[in-house]
Motif scaffolding. Structure first.
Motif, mmCIF file in Angstrom:
data_model
loop_
_atom_site.group_PDB
_atom_site.id
_atom_site.type_symbol
_atom_site.label_atom_id
_atom_site.label_comp_id
_atom_site.label_asym_id
_atom_site.label_seq_id
_atom_site.Cartn_x
_atom_site.Cartn_y
_atom_site.Cartn_z
ATOM 1 N N UNK A 288 29.279 38.104 53.890
ATOM 2 C CA UNK A 288 30.502 37.470 53.979
ATOM 3 C C UNK A 288 30.952 36.617 52.946
ATOM 4 N N UNK A 289 30.129 35.719 52.466
ATOM 5 C CA UNK A 289 30.287 34.930 51.321
ATOM 6 C C UNK A 289 30.968 35.740 50.094
ATOM 7 N N UNK A 290 30.532 36.922 49.720
ATOM 8 C CA UNK A 290 31.308 37.551 48.770
ATOM 9 C C UNK A 290 32.435 38.185 49.120
ATOM 10 N N UNK A 291 32.856 38.646 50.298
ATOM 11 C CA UNK A 291 33.958 39.152 50.614
ATOM 12 C C UNK A 291 35.023 37.967 50.654
ATOM 13 N N UNK A 292 34.719 36.865 51.001
ATOM 14 C CA UNK A 292 35.395 35.506 50.958
ATOM 15 C C UNK A 292 35.679 35.159 49.249
ATOM 16 N N UNK A 293 34.708 35.267 48.809
ATOM 17 C CA UNK A 293 34.841 35.046 47.113
ATOM 18 C C UNK A 293 35.843 35.772 46.651
ATOM 19 N N UNK A 294 35.851 37.161 46.855
ATOM 20 C CA UNK A 294 36.746 38.092 46.335
ATOM 21 C C UNK A 294 38.175 37.745 46.637
ATOM 22 N N UNK A 295 38.521 37.018 47.757
ATOM 23 C CA UNK A 295 39.981 36.978 47.981
ATOM 24 C C UNK A 295 40.382 35.867 47.030
ATOM 25 N N UNK A 296 39.773 35.042 46.721
ATOM 26 C CA UNK A 296 40.278 33.804 45.599
ATOM 27 C C UNK A 296 39.853 33.995 44.466
ATOM 28 N N UNK A 297 38.897 34.847 43.929
ATOM 29 C CA UNK A 297 38.432 34.739 42.772
ATOM 30 C C UNK A 297 39.226 34.769 41.545
ATOM 31 N N UNK A 298 40.268 35.487 41.882
ATOM 32 C CA UNK A 298 41.410 35.667 40.766
ATOM 33 C C UNK A 298 42.554 34.737 41.087
ATOM 34 N N UNK A 299 42.416 33.756 41.861
ATOM 35 C CA UNK A 299 43.532 32.925 42.199
ATOM 36 C C UNK A 299 43.967 31.975 40.920
ATOM 37 N N UNK B 55 34.632 47.168 46.658
ATOM 38 C CA UNK B 55 34.369 47.333 45.160
ATOM 39 C C UNK B 55 35.006 48.090 44.376
ATOM 40 N N UNK B 56 35.685 49.098 44.840
ATOM 41 C CA UNK B 56 36.612 50.044 44.276
ATOM 42 C C UNK B 56 37.779 49.232 44.034
ATOM 43 N N UNK B 57 38.419 48.445 44.967
ATOM 44 C CA UNK B 57 39.503 47.938 44.626
ATOM 45 C C UNK B 57 39.397 46.678 43.452
ATOM 46 N N UNK B 58 38.144 46.103 43.344
ATOM 47 C CA UNK B 58 38.058 45.288 42.456
ATOM 48 C C UNK B 58 37.854 45.832 40.996
ATOM 49 N N UNK B 59 37.522 46.951 41.030
ATOM 50 C CA UNK B 59 37.126 47.939 39.635
ATOM 51 C C UNK B 59 38.661 48.080 39.076
ATOM 52 N N UNK B 60 39.535 48.574 40.215
ATOM 53 C CA UNK B 60 40.901 48.824 39.773
ATOM 54 C C UNK B 60 41.373 47.517 39.303
ATOM 55 N N UNK B 61 41.324 46.423 39.986
ATOM 56 C CA UNK B 61 42.039 45.259 39.544
ATOM 57 C C UNK B 61 41.591 45.027 37.940
ATOM 58 N N UNK B 62 40.355 45.263 37.652
ATOM 59 C CA UNK B 62 39.755 44.996 36.384
ATOM 60 C C UNK B 62 40.604 45.832 35.168
ATOM 61 N N UNK B 63 41.340 46.840 35.632
ATOM 62 C CA UNK B 63 41.783 47.988 34.325
ATOM 63 C C UNK B 63 43.562 47.322 34.759
ATOM 64 N N UNK B 64 43.900 46.555 35.477
ATOM 65 C CA UNK B 64 45.525 46.189 35.555
ATOM 66 C C UNK B 64 46.117 46.085 34.249
ATOM 67 N N UNK C 153 42.353 37.421 32.390
ATOM 68 C CA UNK C 153 43.412 37.817 33.641
ATOM 69 C C UNK C 153 42.304 38.647 34.514
ATOM 70 N N UNK C 154 41.467 39.707 33.795
ATOM 71 C CA UNK C 154 40.816 40.651 34.542
ATOM 72 C C UNK C 154 39.392 40.498 34.784
ATOM 73 N N UNK C 155 38.872 39.403 34.219
ATOM 74 C CA UNK C 155 37.447 39.225 34.390
ATOM 75 C C UNK C 155 36.990 38.881 35.672
ATOM 76 N N UNK C 156 37.915 38.212 36.727
ATOM 77 C CA UNK C 156 37.581 37.914 37.912
ATOM 78 C C UNK C 156 37.271 39.454 38.764
ATOM 79 N N UNK C 157 38.053 40.339 38.256
ATOM 80 C CA UNK C 157 37.629 41.676 38.916
ATOM 81 C C UNK C 157 36.297 41.992 38.750
ATOM 82 N N UNK C 158 36.055 41.955 37.265
ATOM 83 C CA UNK C 158 34.515 42.352 36.860
ATOM 84 C C UNK C 158 33.354 41.607 37.662
ATOM 85 N N UNK C 159 33.770 40.444 37.656
ATOM 86 C CA UNK C 159 32.644 39.528 38.336
ATOM 87 C C UNK C 159 32.589 39.701 39.929
#
Length: 540
Positions: A83-94, A154-163, A249-255
């Motif tokens: 749950x912590x990781x999913x919530x972190x994902x929401x705003x990591x790129x904010x 995880x697949x969504x974050x990987x795509x964000x990393x290639x935006x 810009x894209x490193x939050x997606x990789x992280x």
């Protein structure tokens, strides 16, 4: 490193819980391996500092015997970590997503930023009830549902990393949509905690689960701070492939992708599906039928919950625009930490306050008092940032930091208290057979508010010059890591922020009325109750 880990073992909050969970997992592996080689191991009593909790007489600890079970404890920590990781994902790129959008989403798409940011919750609204229905039919599906959700996220974050490499605004939108589908599993965590705890245990357990997510959401933007100083992208072209893949810009997606992979592995080992046979599920009034009054409660409570979430995320999603456009405290990429440092500090302070009063001090059902108080912090944040001297006025920077701090406090205390209150009402109304489905409904409303808030704020306001024009010579974000903000304003700040302040005040009044009507956990319509420790009138 060893001293830090030892000290972290006793830390409060998600870090300490994570360290303790991993430690218990390692001990479990060692014990299982030894049992396979030598047979069952009988633990001996020790006279040292460490006390074997299993030796404490279970009869003397009513209501806590299930929480002493090792697999149940490990499963709780596994859900907490995921749950912590999913919530972190929401705003990591904010910290970077709004300037990234202005960089990649030009050509008339600037007003779609709110849709792109909020799209994460649009798909979460879809996946949460589906996962809830899937689990309610068979509690043995919990682990499968979490696994599927983690893979999709995880697949969504990987795509964000290639935006940046794809170089189309829609790639960011699709990446957020896919990640949000996986994050629908957040509602499963709340359903799991509701199933495996008693009413007395839930304030601490569900409160910790929600606080960890609130902290992750407010500290997530600081992930971008880790990568400040990376070479900037040049909009004129000439960027290498490596720079387009790995940049600020894209490193939050990789992280977040790598974090999901690591936690996914821990979850597979630590989590055990709950059942009555393994003692994980707590039986609550199994012979009683669900009270129909639960639907009346939904009718009043969920719209107000939606409104408070909308007010919160309309503000948070626009923090960069507020800092750069109105307060002019951001003029360079390395200044972006200023946007979210107050929000993170407030979130930590709010989490400490909530945990200290509800868990450490043991104030009974204290979540109801925080439920009444937390929207007041949200109102203060809106009032502090209204440009009272006119749209082109540049207010003192201190007001921005103060508003971010009080909003962080409001977010931490509101979401922890709201979900705990909602979960306890489900127990009061005997909803044991539909817990995951109803918490999925709660998650739909929560996700809907997180989608609607940024959508409305992004449609009504934008960083522009005083005439509403975007990317002018005096106000633009086109020069890599340098921002031109001297001629910027947050367009429509006065009418929009004033309207949101008035809206939030109405929500505060609504919460008081709901607590007046539904505040007691002891009485259901048509059911006699012998004693009440507090009355709804006193609470309101």
């Amino acid at each position: 490193v060893v001293r830090t880990l030892v000290a972290s073992y006793d830390m409060p909050g998600p870090i300490g819980l994570a360290v303790r969970g991993i430690a218990h997992g390692v001990r479990g592996v060692k014990k299982q391996w030894k049992e396979r080689k030598e047979g069952p191991v009988e633990e001996e009593a020790t006279d040292g500092v460490d006390i074997d909790e299993s030796k404490a007489p279970e009869a003397e600890q009513p209501g806590n015997e299930d929480l002493q079970d090792k697999s149940k404890r490990q499963s709780y920590y596994a859900v907490l970590l995921l749950g912590f990781v999913f919530a972190l994902d929401f705003t990591a790129a904010l910290m970077s997503i709004q300037p990234f959008w202005y960089y990649i989403g030009g050509g008339g798409h600037e007003n779609l930023y709110g849709l792109t940011f909020g799209s994460y919750d649009l798909t979460q609204m879809i996946s949460a009830p589906i996962l809830g229905y899937f689990v309610d039919r068979d509690f043995g599906r919990f682990k499968s549902a979490f696994v599927i959700a983690a893979i999709v996220n995880g697949c969504g974050n990987l795509l964000y990393a290639f935006t940046a490499l794809i170089d189309h605004w829609w790639s960011m939108l699709v990446a957020r949509l896919i990640s949000g589908l996986g994050a629908g599993a957040l509602s499963l965590g709340a359903a799991y905690v509701t199933m495996v705890t008693t009413m007395e245990q839930r304030t601490a357990r569900l409160g910790s689960y929600r606080i960890s997510q609130s902290l992750a959401r407010q500290l997530g933007p600081l992930v971008g701070f880790l990568f400040l100083g990376l070479p900037a992208l040049d909009q004129e072209g000439g960027n290498s492939t490596a720079l387009q893949v790995f940049n600020w810009y894209t490193m939050p997606g990789w992280f977040t992708f790598l974090t999901v992979v690591v936690v996914f592995g821990l979850f597979l080992y630590m989590f055990t599906n709950p059942s009555k046979e393994n003692g994980h599920i707590v039986t609550k009034d199994a012979g009683k039928e669900m009270s129909k009054e639960v639907y009346t409660f939904f009718l009043f409570y969920l719209p107000v919950h939606f409104g408070i979430g909308l007010a919160i995320w309309a503000f948070v999603s626009n923090l960069f625009g507020l800092a750069a456009g109105q307060f002019h405290i951001v003029s360079d990429q390395v200044d972006n930490w200023r946007v979210f440092v107050g929000l993170g500090a407030g979130a930590v302070g709010g989490a400490y306050l909530y945990k200290n009063l509800t868990i450490l001090k043991g104030i009974r059902h204290a979540e109801r008092y925080f439920l009444a108080l937390s929207p007041c912090f949200v109102l203060c944040a809106w009032l502090l940032t209204i440009s009272y001297q006119g749209a082109t006025d540049v207010p003192p920077a201190g007001l921005f930091y103060a508003s971010a701090v009080v909003m962080g406090i409001g977010i931490s205390t509101y979401y922890a208290s709201s979900e705990t209150f909602f979960s306890k009402k489900l127990t009061q109304y005997h909803c044991e057979g539909t817990i995951a489905k109803f918490i999925g409904l709660y998650a739909i409303v929560s996700a809907g508010s997180r989608f609607s808030g940024p959508l409305i704020a992004g449609a009504v306001t934008r960083v522009s010059d005083s005439a509403g024009n975007v990317n002018t010579p005096d106000c633009n974000f086109l020069n890599g890591d340098q921002y031109v903000t001297g001629g910027c304003v947050l367009y429509n700040i006065v009418p929009f922020f004033s309207a949101m302040a008035g809206f939030t005040f109405l929500l505060i009044v609504s919460v008081a009325l709901i607590l007046l009507r539904f505040g007691s956990y002891g009485m259901v319509k048509g059911q006699k109750v012998a004693e009440h420790n507090e009355t709804s009138m006193e609470l309101a």
